[in-house]
Design a protein around this motif. Sequence first.
Motif, short mmCIF file in Angstrom:
data_model
loop_
_atom_site.label_atom_id
_atom_site.label_comp_id
_atom_site.label_asym_id
_atom_site.label_seq_id
_atom_site.Cartn_x
_atom_site.Cartn_y
_atom_site.Cartn_z
N LEU A 7 -0.94 33.35 49.93
CA LEU A 7 -0.05 33.03 48.81
C LEU A 7 -0.53 31.74 48.15
N SER A 8 -1.03 30.82 48.96
CA SER A 8 -1.53 29.56 48.42
C SER A 8 -2.63 29.81 47.38
N ASP A 9 -3.50 30.77 47.65
CA ASP A 9 -4.56 31.11 46.68
C ASP A 9 -3.97 31.66 45.38
N ILE A 10 -2.90 32.41 45.49
CA ILE A 10 -2.26 32.97 44.28
C ILE A 10 -1.62 31.83 43.47
N TYR A 11 -0.90 30.94 44.18
CA TYR A 11 -0.29 29.80 43.49
C TYR A 11 -1.36 28.94 42.82
N ALA A 12 -2.53 28.84 43.48
CA ALA A 12 -3.62 28.00 42.94
C ALA A 12 -4.18 28.56 41.64
N MET A 13 -3.74 29.75 41.25
CA MET A 13 -4.10 30.31 39.94
C MET A 13 -2.97 30.08 38.95
N MET A 14 -1.91 29.35 39.38
CA MET A 14 -0.67 29.19 38.60
C MET A 14 0.00 30.56 38.41
N ALA A 15 -0.16 31.44 39.39
CA ALA A 15 0.45 32.77 39.33
C ALA A 15 1.55 32.87 40.38
N THR A 16 2.32 33.96 40.35
CA THR A 16 3.42 34.17 41.29
C THR A 16 3.09 35.36 42.18
N VAL A 45 5.71 23.28 43.32
CA VAL A 45 4.95 22.47 42.37
C VAL A 45 4.48 23.34 41.19
N VAL A 46 4.06 24.55 41.50
CA VAL A 46 3.65 25.48 40.44
C VAL A 46 4.83 25.75 39.50
N GLU A 47 5.99 25.98 40.10
CA GLU A 47 7.19 26.21 39.28
C GLU A 47 7.51 24.99 38.41
N TRP A 48 7.40 23.82 39.03
CA TRP A 48 7.71 22.58 38.31
C TRP A 48 6.75 22.39 37.13
N LEU A 49 5.47 22.65 37.36
CA LEU A 49 4.49 22.52 36.28
C LEU A 49 4.82 23.51 35.15
N GLN A 50 5.19 24.73 35.55
CA GLN A 50 5.53 25.74 34.53
C GLN A 50 6.76 25.32 33.73
N GLU A 51 7.79 24.87 34.47
CA GLU A 51 9.02 24.45 33.80
C GLU A 51 8.78 23.29 32.84
#
Lengths: 341, 341
Positions: B78-87, B215-221
């Motif tokens: 999952l970490s690799d998926i988040y590292a693409m800024m994906a869900t 953190v990914v969510e925060w960046l997106q928001e």
Amino acid sequence: MRTEVASLGEFGLIDHLTKNNDIRKAGTLLSVGDDAAVIDQFGRQSVISTDMLVEGVHFDLMYTPLKHLGYKSVVVNLSDIYAMMATPTHITINLAISNKVSVEALEEFYEGVYAACDKFNVDLIGGDTTSSLSGFIISVTAVGEVAPDKYVTRSGAKDKDLICVTGDLGGAYLGLQLLEREKKIYLENPGVQPDLQEQSYLIGRILKPEPRAEVVEWLQENQIVPTAMIDVSDGLSSELLHICKQSEVGCVLHEDKIPISDSARPIAMQFGVSVTTCALSGGEDYELLFTISQSDYEKVSKNSDITIIGYITDKKEGTNLETKSGNKHALTAQGWTAFAE
Amino acid sequence: MRTEVASLGEFGLIDHLTKNNDIRKAGTLLSVGDDAAVIDQFGRQSVISTDMLVEGVHFDLMYTPLKHLGYKSVVVNLSDIYAMMATPTHITINLAISNKVSVEALEEFYEGVYAACDKFNVDLIGGDTTSSLSGFIISVTAVGEVAPDKYVTRSGAKDKDLICVTGDLGGAYLGLQLLEREKKIYLENPGVQPDLQEQSYLIGRILKPEPRAEVVEWLQENQIVPTAMIDVSDGLSSELLHICKQSEVGCVLHEDKIPISDSARPIAMQFGVSVTTCALSGGEDYELLFTISQSDYEKVSKNSDITIIGYITDKKEGTNLETKSGNKHALTAQGWTAFAE
């Protein structure tokens, strides 16, 4: 308390471990328990399948050329995608390798991978290569696409449907027996060179199986929608029982209709096994087993690559094999269960 | 000719084997060489990543609870998926297990898998369980979704961008050293019970890492789009060098800015290593390393979970570490390369 994995068997184990598997996503259309999963992505559908091949369990590097192994690792996964009536598009490959594997050996393996990608028009898009303390382990995931709700599961077979299979069965098992015999001879007398030229068909069935992509295309072009479909990786018997169990139906399988290649008969005789047993329990043929409505009989009978081998019945009739002599036997699964010995 | 895999290293090997990898599909937007691949499916985009964990190489069952292992197997993907800024949305799991693994042990493993699925809202949709002649091998594939062209690769960092990292680094490496030390003591004196209570933070970092979903969510928001992103699985140094190489830029990393947890310092001292070395070369922290444009500085500086640790330079400046004493050293990758000894 300690329960041995062997006591549940491969399918029992998967059922047991996934019985509490919740589905959270509305987009998960089909989960564990078929050839592949189906997920809805933005209104279109993707199909995903994954498989693992372990040295010493699924292949023996003594007689498996690495190029063939690379090819086979890909196509056994594509076969699962085709068995959903879907089209494979992408694969990922994870490898664990021991330090006895050289870069040149991996190049050969990847030659086979790329050959399969070329032939079936799929892209290799990722993977992980790591070290292993022993043995070569390959894990492939295949992704495919299918028009919305056009995928075919194991669970749609209906009473009176016809049971069809592509190609011929039992060959891969006999090919493996030939390779195992030659290995034994070689280990006892390293001077003796094996001569397997005449058996190239059977050897090819185990070392370099071909998924039945063209049959899926033919069915699509002829607007034939199978009611259920599965690929034959564990043996006809085991696969047909999966369809019957998941479709909640019975079946009658005609022994004399099971397609057997001409090269198989004399070799089966040499090994003292019946060709029917090879077909029912051998596995690894990677043919497609599927059921069709009787109304598709005429169309399907025109394709010489497809054989009708029986019919679906009501569940209460049970799952039966009608032998050449006219007797009925209950079908039992004796596929290559990975755990039973 | 025989070339040893170790002579190429993990990344060299992957480059070598995939240099002839053709892209056939228009839908393959990003292939081998990032945290995950991106495929366009019918105008929307999916992200796919896969990883393998091998007993004796990536984990030791002597001190790894199976539930944690199941959890970790999922989250590292999952970490690799988040590292693409994906869900992440779906996973598949392949297992190869020896006969020393019981059904109860697998149940524990799957408890961890399901806990991760629950926490990160993903569905387990398939997998294969097979036998292994030795050792426990886990291969997970994760699928995620991302809005069209909103994924972030390793290759977009620009001169003057700021280098950011989440959480703290080096803890997982120290946690592993603690476990290895206790294992050694236990093997010499089986009567001694290890007391690792006080070190639960470091131990938790290695046994039960958490991907930085929030953190990914925060960046997106906050509408912050990193110019490049990678997850820290092999150590800060190796990951930053990946970004610099793939973005064709240089960097200056400030040693004194690297976030280190308070629990790490005394333990690093006990083991006689510098905390900087642990952060640079330790790996397995599963934090996110990313670069942002300077115009996002103000927004990012408000998030206490994110530390700015340096900046991107022109390629010709090279990749540099500025030490606490003000000296500049060339950054070298000394991640846990799977093959080097």
